[in-house]
Scaffold this motif. Structure first.
Motif, PDB file in Angstrom:
ATOM      1  N   ALA B  17       9.122   6.659   5.402  1.00 49.81           N
ATOM      2  CA  ALA B  17       9.262   8.048   4.972  1.00 49.81           C
ATOM      3  C   ALA B  17       7.925   8.790   5.041  1.00 49.81           C
ATOM      4  N   ARG B  18       6.844   8.072   4.792  1.00 47.22           N
ATOM      5  CA  ARG B  18       5.536   8.722   4.773  1.00 47.22           C
ATOM      6  C   ARG B  18       4.845   8.695   6.126  1.00 47.22           C
ATOM      7  N   GLY B  19       5.459   8.023   7.101  1.00 44.02           N
ATOM      8  CA  GLY B  19       4.858   7.947   8.425  1.00 44.02           C
ATOM      9  C   GLY B  19       3.625   7.071   8.479  1.00 44.02           C
ATOM     10  N   VAL B  20       3.569   6.057   7.615  1.00 48.39           N
ATOM     11  CA  VAL B  20       2.465   5.102   7.665  1.00 48.39           C
ATOM     12  C   VAL B  20       3.035   3.753   8.061  1.00 48.39           C
ATOM     13  N   ARG B  21       2.184   2.903   8.608  1.00 52.90           N
ATOM     14  CA  ARG B  21       2.712   1.670   9.220  1.00 52.90           C
ATOM     15  C   ARG B  21       2.673   0.471   8.286  1.00 52.90           C
ATOM     16  N   PHE B  22       3.836  -0.114   8.108  1.00 52.86           N
ATOM     17  CA  PHE B  22       3.960  -1.307   7.263  1.00 52.86           C
ATOM     18  C   PHE B  22       3.904  -2.515   8.197  1.00 52.86           C
ATOM     19  N   PRO B  24       2.889  -6.317   9.890  1.00 53.39           N
ATOM     20  CA  PRO B  24       3.172  -7.671   9.402  1.00 53.39           C
ATOM     21  C   PRO B  24       2.147  -8.166   8.385  1.00 53.39           C
ATOM     22  N   ILE B  25       0.859  -7.901   8.631  1.00 58.78           N
ATOM     23  CA  ILE B  25      -0.143  -8.363   7.672  1.00 58.78           C
ATOM     24  C   ILE B  25       0.042  -7.679   6.318  1.00 58.78           C
ATOM     25  N   ARG B  26       0.239  -6.387   6.349  1.00 63.48           N
ATOM     26  CA  ARG B  26       0.411  -5.641   5.104  1.00 63.48           C
ATOM     27  C   ARG B  26       1.651  -6.117   4.361  1.00 63.48           C
ATOM     28  N   ARG B  27       2.716  -6.331   5.117  1.00 59.39           N
ATOM     29  CA  ARG B  27       3.956  -6.815   4.520  1.00 59.39           C
ATOM     30  C   ARG B  27       3.737  -8.181   3.882  1.00 59.39           C
ATOM     31  N   ARG B  28       3.074  -9.046   4.627  1.00 58.12           N
ATOM     32  CA  ARG B  28       2.883 -10.412   4.136  1.00 58.12           C
ATOM     33  C   ARG B  28       2.018 -10.439   2.878  1.00 58.12           C
ATOM     34  N   VAL B  29       0.965  -9.630   2.867  1.00 60.36           N
ATOM     35  CA  VAL B  29       0.093  -9.574   1.686  1.00 60.36           C
ATOM     36  C   VAL B  29       0.883  -9.049   0.485  1.00 60.36           C
ATOM     37  N   LEU B  30       1.679  -8.037   0.702  1.00 59.69           N
ATOM     38  CA  LEU B  30       2.490  -7.520  -0.409  1.00 59.69           C
ATOM     39  C   LEU B  30       3.475  -8.582  -0.895  1.00 59.69           C
ATOM     40  N   GLU B  31       4.086  -9.302   0.041  1.00 58.78           N
ATOM     41  CA  GLU B  31       5.014 -10.384  -0.342  1.00 58.78           C
ATOM     42  C   GLU B  31       4.318 -11.408  -1.222  1.00 58.78           C
ATOM     43  N   PHE B  67      -4.881  -0.444   1.920  1.00 60.84           N
ATOM     44  CA  PHE B  67      -3.667   0.272   2.327  1.00 60.84           C
ATOM     45  C   PHE B  67      -2.640   0.261   1.202  1.00 60.84           C
ATOM     46  N   LEU B  68      -2.374  -0.925   0.664  1.00 60.88           N
ATOM     47  CA  LEU B  68      -1.341  -1.063  -0.361  1.00 60.88           C
ATOM     48  C   LEU B  68      -1.714  -0.296  -1.634  1.00 60.88           C
ATOM     49  N   LEU B  69      -3.004  -0.264  -1.950  1.00 59.99           N
ATOM     50  CA  LEU B  69      -3.463   0.503  -3.107  1.00 59.99           C
ATOM     51  C   LEU B  69      -3.259   2.002  -2.877  1.00 59.99           C
ATOM     52  N   GLU B  70      -3.636   2.462  -1.679  1.00 55.99           N
ATOM     53  CA  GLU B  70      -3.467   3.878  -1.338  1.00 55.99           C
ATOM     54  C   GLU B  70      -2.012   4.304  -1.443  1.00 55.99           C
ATOM     55  N   GLN B  71      -1.133   3.413  -1.007  1.00 56.24           N
ATOM     56  CA  GLN B  71       0.287   3.740  -1.018  1.00 56.24           C
ATOM     57  C   GLN B  71       0.909   3.505  -2.392  1.00 56.24           C
ATOM     58  N   GLY B  72       0.120   3.052  -3.319  1.00 56.07           N
ATOM     59  CA  GLY B  72       0.639   2.811  -4.666  1.00 56.07           C
ATOM     60  C   GLY B  72       1.540   1.598  -4.753  1.00 56.07           C
ATOM     61  N   LEU B  73       1.469   0.734  -3.772  1.00 54.91           N
ATOM     62  CA  LEU B  73       2.342  -0.440  -3.766  1.00 54.91           C
ATOM     63  C   LEU B  73       1.742  -1.599  -4.562  1.00 54.91           C
ATOM     64  N   ALA B  82      -8.390  -8.479  -9.776  1.00 52.57           N
ATOM     65  CA  ALA B  82      -7.170  -9.068  -9.227  1.00 52.57           C
ATOM     66  C   ALA B  82      -6.173  -7.970  -8.898  1.00 52.57           C
ATOM     67  N   TYR B  83      -5.112  -8.369  -8.210  1.00 54.27           N
ATOM     68  CA  TYR B  83      -4.175  -7.392  -7.675  1.00 54.27           C
ATOM     69  C   TYR B  83      -2.755  -7.761  -8.078  1.00 54.27           C
ATOM     70  N   LEU B  84      -1.953  -6.718  -8.300  1.00 50.55           N
ATOM     71  CA  LEU B  84      -0.620  -6.867  -8.856  1.00 50.55           C
ATOM     72  C   LEU B  84       0.329  -5.953  -8.097  1.00 50.55           C
ATOM     73  N   ALA B  85       1.504  -6.448  -7.770  1.00 49.60           N
ATOM     74  CA  ALA B  85       2.469  -5.587  -7.091  1.00 49.60           C
ATOM     75  C   ALA B  85       3.036  -4.572  -8.071  1.00 49.60           C
ATOM     76  N   CYS B  86       3.267  -3.363  -7.582  1.00 50.37           N
ATOM     77  CA  CYS B  86       3.885  -2.337  -8.409  1.00 50.37           C
ATOM     78  C   CYS B  86       5.380  -2.377  -8.163  1.00 50.37           C
ATOM     79  N   HIS B  87       6.150  -2.512  -9.227  1.00 49.60           N
ATOM     80  CA  HIS B  87       7.601  -2.618  -9.069  1.00 49.60           C
ATOM     81  C   HIS B  87       8.292  -1.269  -9.111  1.00 49.60           C
ATOM     82  N   CYS B  88       7.522  -0.229  -9.261  1.00 50.44           N
ATOM     83  CA  CYS B  88       8.136   1.108  -9.261  1.00 50.44           C
ATOM     84  C   CYS B  88       7.163   2.092  -8.637  1.00 50.44           C
ATOM     85  N   PRO B  89       6.910   1.928  -7.337  1.00 50.40           N
ATOM     86  CA  PRO B  89       5.880   2.753  -6.682  1.00 50.40           C
ATOM     87  C   PRO B  89       6.235   4.234  -6.635  1.00 50.40           C
TER      88      PRO B  89
END
Lengths: 155, 155
Positions: B17-22, B24-31, B67-73, B82-89
DNA sequence: AAATAATATGATATAACATAACAATAATGA
DNA sequence: TCATTATTGTTATGTTATATCATATTATTT
């Protein structure tokens, strides 16, 4: 600039009362932090200290900082990896830091009601809180006015 | 464990929706962050990622995290590095982190009223706040009960 | 489809922040 | 004084994060 001196005197009295030693290194590090306008970084402190005291190494600074933190004489700013003198070390409870993005000034705020509410809110989530880190980043009055003035001139 | 999957799907939709690229690396890190029980450190993520992707180096992880921080993910926990996933970005405003000293669990709290009060309180000090870091450290319900039980047995 | 531009990743090096471990010294108390 | 404890000196290293430039991938324009 009488305030930093009185802060040191206050620290000295407090250490005496608690039976802990306010050594020359600890005193000097606190002085450096107290006379700085904003927060100071550990390695900046180290560079400063090393000029007066050639033996200074990272552990020298970190030990002094640990002591001062334990005694509540300085606060660590987690979001900046920096250290700030506490101007009211007798104040026991939580505090909030206001950090200016413009000039780097950091102010200590004591909204006790807020701290209480945070603890209550966390309690509702089943958490019993022992330590609060509250850092609010934005712009101080001066820097806000200045930004507004610049926007004005740009027109 | 369907939640992490839906979190990833949600992230994917949001990036589209935001036109930014998700990527494989970004996806995997978020996973990795999302499936972890507590918060993860950058170099732990790096070690994990390097097992699947030999080319991974510190910048690989830090770029993905940025990237994930910028996107609020994800959120960064300043007091733990340390880093934590956001469950309600989608949730835009401030949040508070509850950190358990016992088990390392980190919970995201949204007391909007509290955030509002903080901003108001800072405003009275002349600060206009743009970012809040609120980290509350203590013990979660489980760890509090457990500590109580141990004290009981010790009698 | 080819050329171009923009974005992302690879790779090396190093900066910035912090602690471990042990030796030497100074202060305190019996 | 002697023993004990606390502090500091010293060397090494661990941890966290970024700079820089080369390469590759993706998107856009022609």
């Amino acid at each position: 600039m009488p305030e930093p001196l009185s802060l040191i005197d206050q620290a000295e009295r407090q250490c005496l009362a608690r039976g802990v030693r306010f050594t020359p290194i600890r005193r000097r590090v606190l002085e450096m932090i107290a006379t700085s306008h904003g927060a100071l970084k550990a390695y900046d402190l180290l560079d400063q200290l090393a000029k007066e005291h050639g033996a200074a190494r990272p552990p020298t600074i970190y030990r002094a900082l640990d002591f001062l933190l334990e005694q509540g004489l300085v606060h660590r700013i987690e979001s900046l990896n920096a250290y700030l003198a506490c101007h009211c070390p007798e104040h026991q409870h939580g505090f909030q830091l206001l950090i200016c993005r413009g000039c780097g000034r950091v102010e200590e705020m004591h909204d006790d009601d807020l701290g209480t509410r945070l603890v209550a809110s966390a309690d509702r989530h089943g958490f019993s809180i022992e330590r609060q880190t509250i850092e609010l980043e934005g712009r101080c009055q001066d820097c806000t006015s200045q930004a507004a003035a610049m926007a004005e001139n740009a027109q």
